[in-house]
Design an enzyme around this catalytic site. Structure first.
Site, PDB file in Angstrom:
ATOM      1  N   LYS A 114      44.333  42.653  49.129  1.00  0.00           N
ATOM      2  CA  LYS A 114      44.327  41.235  49.451  1.00  0.00           C
ATOM      3  C   LYS A 114      44.862  40.942  50.844  1.00  0.00           C
ATOM      4  O   LYS A 114      44.529  39.913  51.433  1.00  0.00           O
ATOM      5  CB  LYS A 114      45.116  40.433  48.407  1.00  0.00           C
ATOM      6  CG  LYS A 114      44.433  40.440  47.049  1.00  0.00           C
ATOM      7  CD  LYS A 114      44.842  39.297  46.158  1.00  0.00           C
ATOM      8  CE  LYS A 114      43.984  39.313  44.893  1.00  0.00           C
ATOM      9  NZ  LYS A 114      44.419  38.418  43.861  1.00  0.00           N
ATOM     10  N   LYS A 197      34.974  46.636  40.458  1.00  0.00           N
ATOM     11  CA  LYS A 197      35.188  45.834  39.237  1.00  0.00           C
ATOM     12  C   LYS A 197      34.636  44.420  39.385  1.00  0.00           C
ATOM     13  O   LYS A 197      34.580  43.876  40.491  1.00  0.00           O
ATOM     14  CB  LYS A 197      36.677  45.791  38.876  1.00  0.00           C
ATOM     15  CG  LYS A 197      37.511  44.820  39.675  1.00  0.00           C
ATOM     16  CD  LYS A 197      38.813  44.474  38.944  1.00  0.00           C
ATOM     17  CE  LYS A 197      39.440  43.258  39.625  1.00  0.00           C
ATOM     18  NZ  LYS A 197      39.929  42.238  38.737  1.00  0.00           N
ATOM     19  N   LYS A 200      36.153  37.498  40.271  1.00  0.00           N
ATOM     20  CA  LYS A 200      35.711  36.166  40.696  1.00  0.00           C
ATOM     21  C   LYS A 200      35.827  35.978  42.194  1.00  0.00           C
ATOM     22  O   LYS A 200      35.259  35.064  42.758  1.00  0.00           O
ATOM     23  CB  LYS A 200      36.454  35.069  39.950  1.00  0.00           C
ATOM     24  CG  LYS A 200      37.941  35.131  40.042  1.00  0.00           C
ATOM     25  CD  LYS A 200      38.557  34.426  38.852  1.00  0.00           C
ATOM     26  CE  LYS A 200      39.945  34.932  38.561  1.00  0.00           C
ATOM     27  NZ  LYS A 200      40.152  35.325  37.195  1.00  0.00           N
TER      28      LYS A 200
HETATM   29  P1  ATP Z   1      39.751  38.631  39.389  1.00  0.00           P
HETATM   30  O1  ATP Z   1      39.745  39.952  40.094  1.00  0.00           O
HETATM   31  O2  ATP Z   1      38.441  38.303  38.819  1.00  0.00           O
HETATM   32  O3  ATP Z   1      40.266  37.529  40.279  1.00  0.00           O
HETATM   33  P2  ATP Z   1      42.336  38.937  38.266  1.00  0.00           P
HETATM   34  O4  ATP Z   1      42.754  40.217  37.647  1.00  0.00           O
HETATM   35  O5  ATP Z   1      42.800  38.758  39.643  1.00  0.00           O
HETATM   36  O6  ATP Z   1      40.769  38.769  38.144  1.00  0.00           O
HETATM   37  P3  ATP Z   1      43.257  37.174  36.135  1.00  0.00           P
HETATM   38  O7  ATP Z   1      42.293  36.095  35.845  1.00  0.00           O
HETATM   39  O8  ATP Z   1      44.651  36.706  36.099  1.00  0.00           O
HETATM   40  O9  ATP Z   1      42.944  37.695  37.561  1.00  0.00           O
HETATM   41  O10 ATP Z   1      43.069  38.384  35.125  1.00  0.00           O
HETATM   42  C1  ATP Z   1      43.236  38.248  33.744  1.00  0.00           C
HETATM   43  C2  ATP Z   1      43.030  39.583  33.075  1.00  0.00           C
HETATM   44  O11 ATP Z   1      41.712  40.049  33.294  1.00  0.00           O
HETATM   45  C3  ATP Z   1      43.950  40.699  33.579  1.00  0.00           C
HETATM   46  O12 ATP Z   1      44.507  41.362  32.480  1.00  0.00           O
HETATM   47  C4  ATP Z   1      43.035  41.615  34.348  1.00  0.00           C
HETATM   48  O13 ATP Z   1      43.464  42.954  34.322  1.00  0.00           O
HETATM   49  C5  ATP Z   1      41.739  41.434  33.597  1.00  0.00           C
HETATM   50  N1  ATP Z   1      40.562  41.767  34.398  1.00  0.00           N
HETATM   51  C6  ATP Z   1      40.225  41.228  35.594  1.00  0.00           C
HETATM   52  N2  ATP Z   1      39.060  41.741  36.032  1.00  0.00           N
HETATM   53  C7  ATP Z   1      38.645  42.625  35.077  1.00  0.00           C
HETATM   54  C8  ATP Z   1      37.491  43.471  34.945  1.00  0.00           C
HETATM   55  N3  ATP Z   1      36.557  43.495  35.853  1.00  0.00           N
HETATM   56  N4  ATP Z   1      37.395  44.238  33.837  1.00  0.00           N
HETATM   57  C9  ATP Z   1      38.349  44.206  32.889  1.00  0.00           C
HETATM   58  N5  ATP Z   1      39.458  43.438  32.952  1.00  0.00           N
HETATM   59  C10 ATP Z   1      39.615  42.646  34.034  1.00  0.00           C
END
Ligand code: ATP
Ligand code: LTN
Length: 335
Positions: A114, A197, A200
């Site tokens: 990030k 992965k 969003k």
């Molecule tokens: P993003 O990368 O989409 O912004 P994030 O991990 O930053 O997602 P959160 O929305 O807080 O943000 O994540 C909620 C949960 O979703 C966490 O436990 C995270 O590990 C899981 N998660 C995020 N992306 C994936 C993915 N591609 N596959 C499986 N689990 C995921």
């Protein structure tokens, strides 16, 4: 009888929950409720580590809470609350940050991703401290188990290190939390790039399917999803990362074994497979969307969150008292 394990997990109020978030984490949140004491938190303090518009954030917190209820979080069983409603999160985060090392925080891959390579001068300190706040979330409730996606494994490891470090210095205060990272679904890959992965923050919305996408959006996204060479529907992460990812999604949204899907689609090619997957995902999100619409406008949502905050606060107050005592903080009368 053995005490139920306490489970804690958090989700950022981005207003957009994708299949990766659901299959990697939220699905487990729902399943764990029956046998554990669960706390589920909308981590708005984590969200402000990057710039947010106040009005949008407010709405997104509500949307995320409504979605948690829509997928099956039961507020009679689990504590659902908003992080900033419990001020002890910030308090413990400060205490833990005094025990975390710059070096270990700098090694966090999410921070590296990030912050980019050479922009440290203007990167928020909140982004740097993000995993410390996450450790505080977990340790504040002495949670023993934390269901998350694979991408959070390193952050969990840091929480474990901070817990052990603190206990070594001040006595047994915290549990060392265990991650719950499922085999299938813990790393759902991007539809447009099966080597990264699903996220969003991806540059294209063709990377992800959200739980709020319309049937047309879902069909279109799956239709253009990247596939692998050949035309065989076979699970093989090395040779066929794209099809393996789609098979994982298919299997989890329909509760069918991957082997059964492979058999069903033998000789049928990608077109038919994708069409059916599209319909299966539409089918899967339909009841969630219906429930979400009800929950979002229901005033009961406010009382669920305020009751959640009150229950979480009771637990947090008790724990922070123990932590402060262990550290020798605060005035403590002799009698
Ligand atoms: P993003 O990368 O989409 O912004 P994030 O991990 O930053 O997602 P959160 O929305 O807080 O943000 O994540 C909620 C949960 O979703 C966490 O436990 C995270 O590990 C899981 N998660 C995020 N992306 C994936 C993915 N591609 N596959 C499986 N689990 C995921
Ligand atoms: N960093 C996590 C969200 C999160 C979390 C937590 C998860 C914040 N605090 C405590 C589990 C336990 C993420 O998914 N981006």
């Amino acid at each position: 009888m053995e005490r139920m394990k306490r489970v804690f997990s958090g989700i950022q109020p981005s207003g957009l929950v994708h299949l990766g978030n659901y299959l990697g984490a939220l699905r487990q949140w729902v399943l764990l409720q029956d046998q554990h004491e669960c706390l589920y938190c909308i981590v708005d303090l984590h969200a402000i580590t990057i710039p947010q518009k106040p009005k949008d954030l407010e709405l997104q917190i509500r949307q995320t809470a409504a979605l948690c209820l829509a997928i099956g979080i039961n507020p009679e069983r689990s504590i659902l609350f908003v992080q900033s409603d419990v001020s002890e999160h910030g308090e413990l985060a400060w205490i833990l940050s005094c025990h975390a090392y710059m070096g270990e925080l700098r090694r966090m891959t999410q921070f590296k991703d990030k912050s980019g390579s050479n922009q440290e001068e203007s990167i928020g300190a909140g982004l740097f401290n993000y995993p410390v706040l996450m450790a505080a979330d977990i340790l504040l409730y002495n949670a023993q188990a934390v269901p998350v996606g694979e991408d959070q494994r390193q952050h969990l490891e840091l929480s474990r290190d901070l817990s052990r470090r603190f206990n070594n210095l001040y006595g047994d205060v915290f549990y060392v939390p265990e991650p719950i990272i499922v085999k299938a679904g813990s790393r759902v890959m991007g539809l447009d790039d099966p080597l990264k992965k699903m996220s969003k923050s991806a540059s294209s919305q063709y990377n992800y399917i959200t739980l709020m996408d319309t049937p047309d959006q879902i069909r279109a996204k799956i239709k253009v999803a990247v596939t692998d060479s050949g035309r065989e529907i076979r699970y093989d992460e090395g040779q066929k990362p794209a099809i393996s990812n789609l098979l994982t999604i298919f299997s989890l949204v329909t509760n069918r074994q991957i082997a059964a899907l492979e058999r069903d689609y033998e000789g049928k090619g990608y077109g038919v497979f994708k069409k059916d997957l599209g319909e299966a995902v539409c089918e899967f999100v339909r009841p969630i969307q219906k429930e979400y619409a009800k929950r979002l406008d229901d005033p009961a949502l406010d009382s669920i969150l305020s009751q959640g905050a009150s229950k979480a606060s009771d637990l947090a107050r008790r724990q922070i008292k123990i932590v402060k005592q262990a550290l020798g903080l605060g005035f403590s009368p002799v009698h």
